[in-house]
Structures are given as C-alpha cells and as structure tokens.
Write a protein that holds these residues in place. Structure first.
Motif, PDB file in Angstrom:
ATOM      1  N   VAL A 289       0.815  -1.215   0.000  1.00 55.40           N
ATOM      2  CA  VAL A 289       0.000   0.000   0.000  1.00 55.40           C
ATOM      3  C   VAL A 289       0.849   1.267   0.000  1.00 55.40           C
ATOM      4  N   LEU A 290       1.652   1.411   1.034  1.00 55.82           N
ATOM      5  CA  LEU A 290       2.358   2.678   1.230  1.00 55.82           C
ATOM      6  C   LEU A 290       3.359   2.959   0.126  1.00 55.82           C
ATOM      7  N   SER A 291       4.008   1.917  -0.390  1.00 53.99           N
ATOM      8  CA  SER A 291       4.981   2.140  -1.464  1.00 53.99           C
ATOM      9  C   SER A 291       4.311   2.726  -2.695  1.00 53.99           C
ATOM     10  N   GLU A 292       3.092   2.247  -3.000  1.00 56.32           N
ATOM     11  CA  GLU A 292       2.354   2.764  -4.157  1.00 56.32           C
ATOM     12  C   GLU A 292       1.902   4.200  -3.926  1.00 56.32           C
ATOM     13  N   ILE A 293       1.440   4.489  -2.725  1.00 57.49           N
ATOM     14  CA  ILE A 293       0.981   5.841  -2.398  1.00 57.49           C
ATOM     15  C   ILE A 293       2.138   6.827  -2.465  1.00 57.49           C
ATOM     16  N   LEU A 294       3.275   6.438  -1.917  1.00 54.89           N
ATOM     17  CA  LEU A 294       4.421   7.346  -1.865  1.00 54.89           C
ATOM     18  C   LEU A 294       5.032   7.577  -3.242  1.00 54.89           C
ATOM     19  N   LEU A 295       4.856   6.620  -4.144  1.00 53.30           N
ATOM     20  CA  LEU A 295       5.353   6.812  -5.509  1.00 53.30           C
ATOM     21  C   LEU A 295       4.582   7.908  -6.246  1.00 53.30           C
ATOM     22  N   SER A 296       3.306   8.067  -5.915  1.00 51.24           N
ATOM     23  CA  SER A 296       2.477   9.091  -6.562  1.00 51.24           C
ATOM     24  C   SER A 296       2.063  10.156  -5.547  1.00 51.24           C
ATOM     25  N   LEU A 297       3.004  10.544  -4.701  1.00 53.15           N
ATOM     26  CA  LEU A 297       2.711  11.472  -3.607  1.00 53.15           C
ATOM     27  C   LEU A 297       2.202  12.815  -4.103  1.00 53.15           C
ATOM     28  N   ASP A 298       2.716  13.275  -5.237  1.00 50.20           N
ATOM     29  CA  ASP A 298       2.279  14.565  -5.790  1.00 50.20           C
ATOM     30  C   ASP A 298       0.772  14.582  -6.035  1.00 50.20           C
ATOM     31  N   GLU A 299       0.247  13.483  -6.593  1.00 50.86           N
ATOM     32  CA  GLU A 299      -1.182  13.400  -6.900  1.00 50.86           C
ATOM     33  C   GLU A 299      -2.002  13.166  -5.637  1.00 50.86           C
ATOM     34  N   VAL A 300      -1.521  12.263  -4.797  1.00 49.62           N
ATOM     35  CA  VAL A 300      -2.289  11.876  -3.609  1.00 49.62           C
ATOM     36  C   VAL A 300      -2.465  13.043  -2.649  1.00 49.62           C
ATOM     37  N   ILE A 301      -1.409  13.809  -2.425  1.00 45.74           N
ATOM     38  CA  ILE A 301      -1.455  14.860  -1.414  1.00 45.74           C
ATOM     39  C   ILE A 301      -2.346  16.026  -1.821  1.00 45.74           C
ATOM     40  N   CYS A 302      -2.616  16.146  -3.130  1.00 39.08           N
ATOM     41  CA  CYS A 302      -3.473  17.241  -3.614  1.00 39.08           C
ATOM     42  C   CYS A 302      -4.921  16.800  -3.792  1.00 39.08           C
ATOM     43  N   ASN A 303      -5.180  15.514  -3.591  1.00 39.80           N
ATOM     44  CA  ASN A 303      -6.530  14.992  -3.768  1.00 39.80           C
ATOM     45  C   ASN A 303      -7.291  15.011  -2.445  1.00 39.80           C
TER      46      ASN A 303
END
Length: 488
Positions: A289-303
């Motif tokens: 889970v976390l590895s996938e989220i952290l790879l796309s942190l730019d998108e996740v943190i703005c959503n």
C-alpha cells in the motif's frame, strides 16, 4: 411493420432537429402516437424502432407515456432482459412522473434476484435503485435478497431487516442462513457483485450476522471484495472483511486490494484506513500500500480523499480531518479478535514509514504546498506528527516567509502572510514554534529554528521604521495594536 417503421423514423428525425419548436413537436408527436399505437410491444424489441420509442417517451406527454406503458406492463421484466428493450424501461424511469416510476418498479417485485443475474436487466435494477427509488422502493427492491423468513416476518411496522431482527430474535439465525445461501452465489459473478443494491444487502448481513457465519462469508467472497470498494456500502463490506477475517484473509486482501483501490476514491480510501487500523503485518502494508501511495505522492497529497489517507497516517482519527460518523464507523473494528498487535505500536511503525518521504516532499515542494489550498492543510500535521529531522522542511517553509512583504504582492504573487492558504500555515508555525520544542522535538532542531528570526526579522525592522507614523494615527484600533506589539 416495415412501412410503419420507415414513417416513424422520418418523424423521429424531424423531432430531434433543433429547429423543431413546441407547436411542431406536439403535432409530430400526435402523428407518431397514431402510428405506434397497438404496435409498441413489437417495436420495443427491435434495434431500430426502439430508438423511436425512446424519443416518444422523452418528448411525449404524461398521458402518452402512460398509454405506452399500458401496452408494455405485462412485458417489463422481459424488456429489461432485452438488449434493446431495456432502453425503453430506462426511459420510462428517467422521464416518467412519480406515479409512473412507482408502477414500473412494482413490476420488478419478485424478479429482482433473477434480474440481477442477467447482464442487461441488472443495469436497469441498478439505475432504478440508485437514481430513481425512494426509501420505500429501495426496501422493496432489496427484500427479495433477504430470504423467505424475512418476508414472512416483515410487517407494516417492521419493514427493514434491522427492525425485523429486533422484533424476531428467534428468527435471526434462519434469516442469516437464507441470506448466506442467496448472497454466496452472487459473489462468484462479477456482473452481479459490482452492483450497489447487492452491496447494501451484504452490509446488512455483516452488521447482523454472528461471528461464525461472518467469517465463513468473508472466506467465500475474499476474491470478490475488490468489486465492492467503489460504493458507500461496498466499502464498508470490505472494511468488515479486514476487521473480522482471519489473518490469512487479511494478508490476501492487504496484498491484492490496494492494487485496485485508488486512495483518491471517495469510498475506497476508507478501506485503506481500516487496513491501517487492523493489519498487524506492517511490512506487508508498506510493500503493498504505502509504497504505491508514496510513488504518486504529488497526486495523492493534492486529492481530497488521498490527503485524508496521509493525514490518517500522521494523526489517526483526528476529528479535524474526519467526520464524526466516519470515526464511529472505523471504531467498529476496534477490539477485533484477529488483530494482536497494540494499536499504538502499529501506528508508530506506519508513521516511521511515511515520515521521511513526507518531510522530503515538503522540503522540496514547500512553495507549492504553502500556496495550495488542498495541500497546505497537511503541512501542520507533517511538522507536528512526523518523526525524523524536521529542520530541513521547517527551514524551507520559514524561508518563504522571509521574503519581503509587499502589500498586494509582486508580479501577481502574494507574500505568504497575505496568501489565503499561506497565512494560516504561517500562523500555525508561529503558534507551535514553542509548543513543538516543549513536546520533545527540540533535539531534532525544530526549536532552534526561530520563525521570528528567519521569517519576521526583516519585516519587523521595516515596520519599526514607521512607528512615528503609527503614533500619529488617531482612533485606529489596528494601528494601536500594531504599535503596542512593536514596542514589546
């Protein structure tokens, strides 16, 4: 029918033109009605003439729609199962008034289970349930999936499964057994399991069933949960699978589900929160889970929803970020029999995984995050909760405030202190500068970064040069307060 259908198509083409005014439309609809009267059933199953009927329903009067339905009322279920006829039923639901919609839905009674297993008909049931049905109609559509015992025990007073179970506790085991027999085969068919009506019944099962049937159901649907996480009720079913599934099932779900559940999903992100709460294998959570989220942190943190996932890792169940009813839902998983690790230990291990990437992201993107309304709210939680060296991230934010304060901004860019999002970050940092040191983070360098030294020194010097001008201003409360603070 060939000549009649050709005439209907010509009228259909005229009706769809933008230049067709209301007066002409009424005239054409009358002609079309005369042509289709008595032949509607034949036309409803053909690929070309069914489009004419859809147009007739869309532009017709209530009386014309009602007359069309009278010709079809004995064949509604068969129409729903037709590749072309289903569109006629959908248009009746879409454009009919409340009375007509209610009559159409009544024709589904007793056929919901068979219709859900049919590719074409299931889409009509789903549309009716989600977009048109009121509460009483939703209960009618779902009751066929609760079994015969429920139907016998149901009354005008006890209409819902919860009330029936409360009034007839001796019948609950029979109801649960029948629901299990009905639902288990549905979980094996992707076309059925993806519908929100089915998710509602599954959720009722998990809310009412004892532990043993619940665990057995989780075992049987573990590979189908992925098709549920996109709806309100389906996401809660997936959460129950984590809370009450065996360690083996939780491991399977934790390894597979996150690959298809988007953290930015309105409902899917709740499944991830439940996983963080109860899966003891934090190494698996990190990997899956976390590895996938952290790879796309730019998108996740703005959503909107992705941000909630990150904030939950930093500040679990913080009422500032989660609605009380969501926190209450998450609390349903507390104390489950399969989670052995202490919750505080689990949370600490997850926090240690996400803290370094979040601090690095803040350090490298401070200017963007401070001025972005969506991501600026995460800054305070990162600095307050993350573990590790906060100094680089704090310095990056403080340096932004150190820029010259020009009222109104320069080149269209506002100073951090004037920015709608930035000024809140600045305010929080000034308030927390001492608090962070007192909380034990002084050794990490935060306390040594005096925001007043880095960010405000130059601006205070500029303000000091206008003390005389401030003193000359009379009857101005703002000037008095500013002068009082400058003299301290």
């Amino acid at each position: 029918m060939f000549q009649i259908i050709c005439q209907c198509k010509k009228l259909w083409g005229d009706l769809r033109r933008k230049k067709c005014d209301n007066e002409l439309k009424i005239k054409l609809m009358t002609e079309l009605h005369d042509l289709v009267r008595g032949k509607i059933k034949q036309m409803a199953f053909a690929h070309d003439s069914v489009r004419v009927l859809q147009c007739f329903i869309q532009f017709g009067s209530h009386e014309q729609r009602q007359e069309l339905f009278e010709e079809l009322k004995g064949d509604v279920v068969d129409l729903c199962k037709s590749q072309y006829g289903k569109h006629v039923v959908k248009k009746l639901l879409m454009y009919g008034n409340k009375e007509l919609v209610a009559v159409v839905m009544k024709t589904f009674r007793g056929h919901v289970r068979t219709m859900l297993r049919h590719a074409a008909a299931s889409s009509i049931i789903e549309y009716a349930y989600n977009d048109k049905a009121v509460l009483a109609q939703r209960l009618m559509l779902t009751q066929g999936l609760y079994g015969n015992t429920f139907t016998i025990c149901k009354s005008s007073v006890c209409k819902t499964i919860e009330k029936v179970a409360e009034a007839n506790p001796d019948k609950l085991n029979n109801i649960i057994d029948e629901m299990k027999q009905i639902l288990t085969p549905m979980a094996q068919k992707e076309q059925v399991i993806k519908h929100s009506l089915v998710h509602k019944v599954f959720l009722d099962f998990f809310l009412l069933a004892p532990d043993k049937p619940k665990t057995e159901m989780i075992e049987s649907i573990r590979e189908s949960v992925v098709y549920m996480a996109h709806t309100h009720d389906g996401a809660r079913v997936a959460m129950h699978c984590f809370w009450h599934g065996t360690a083996k099932v939780c491991k399977l779900n934790a390894d597979y589900l996150p690959r298809v559940i988007c953290p930015q999903g309105e409902f899917g992100h709740l499944v991830l929160l439940a996983m963080f709460d109860c899966v003891d294998d934090t190494k698996l959570v990190k990997q899956a889970v976390l590895s996938e989220i952290l790879l796309s942190l730019d998108e996740v943190i703005c959503n909107k929803y992705g941000k909630k996932v990150l904030l939950y890792l930093l500040s679990p169940r913080d009422p500032a970020h989660l609605l009380p009813e969501i926190i209450k839902v998450l609390q349903q998983g507390d104390g489950n029999t399969h989670s052995k690790k202490d919750m505080a230990v689990r949370r600490k291990e997850l926090l240690e995984v996400v803290s370094p990437p979040l601090l690095d992201h803040l350090r490298d993107n401070a200017a963007t995050m401070v001025t972005d309304k969506a991501s600026s709210v995460t800054i305070s939680d990162i600095l307050a909760s993350a573990c590790g060296d906060l100094r680089p991230a704090m310095t990056a934010v403080a340096q932004l405030a150190n820029h010259e304060l020009v009222p109104g901004g320069t080149n269209g860019e506002l100073h951090m202190a004037e920015h709608p999002a930035g000024h809140l970050v600045l305010k929080w940092l000034m308030e927390q500068d001492t608090t962070l040191a007192e909380a034990g983070k002084e050794g990490k360098g935060t306390a040594r970064i005096r925001l007043w030294q880095h960010a405000m020194k130059m601006n205070l010097e500029r303000l000091g040069s206008i003390k005389a001008e401030l003193s000359s201003i009379g009857n101005n409360k703002g000037a008095e307060i500013l002068l009082e603070n400058l003299n301290k």
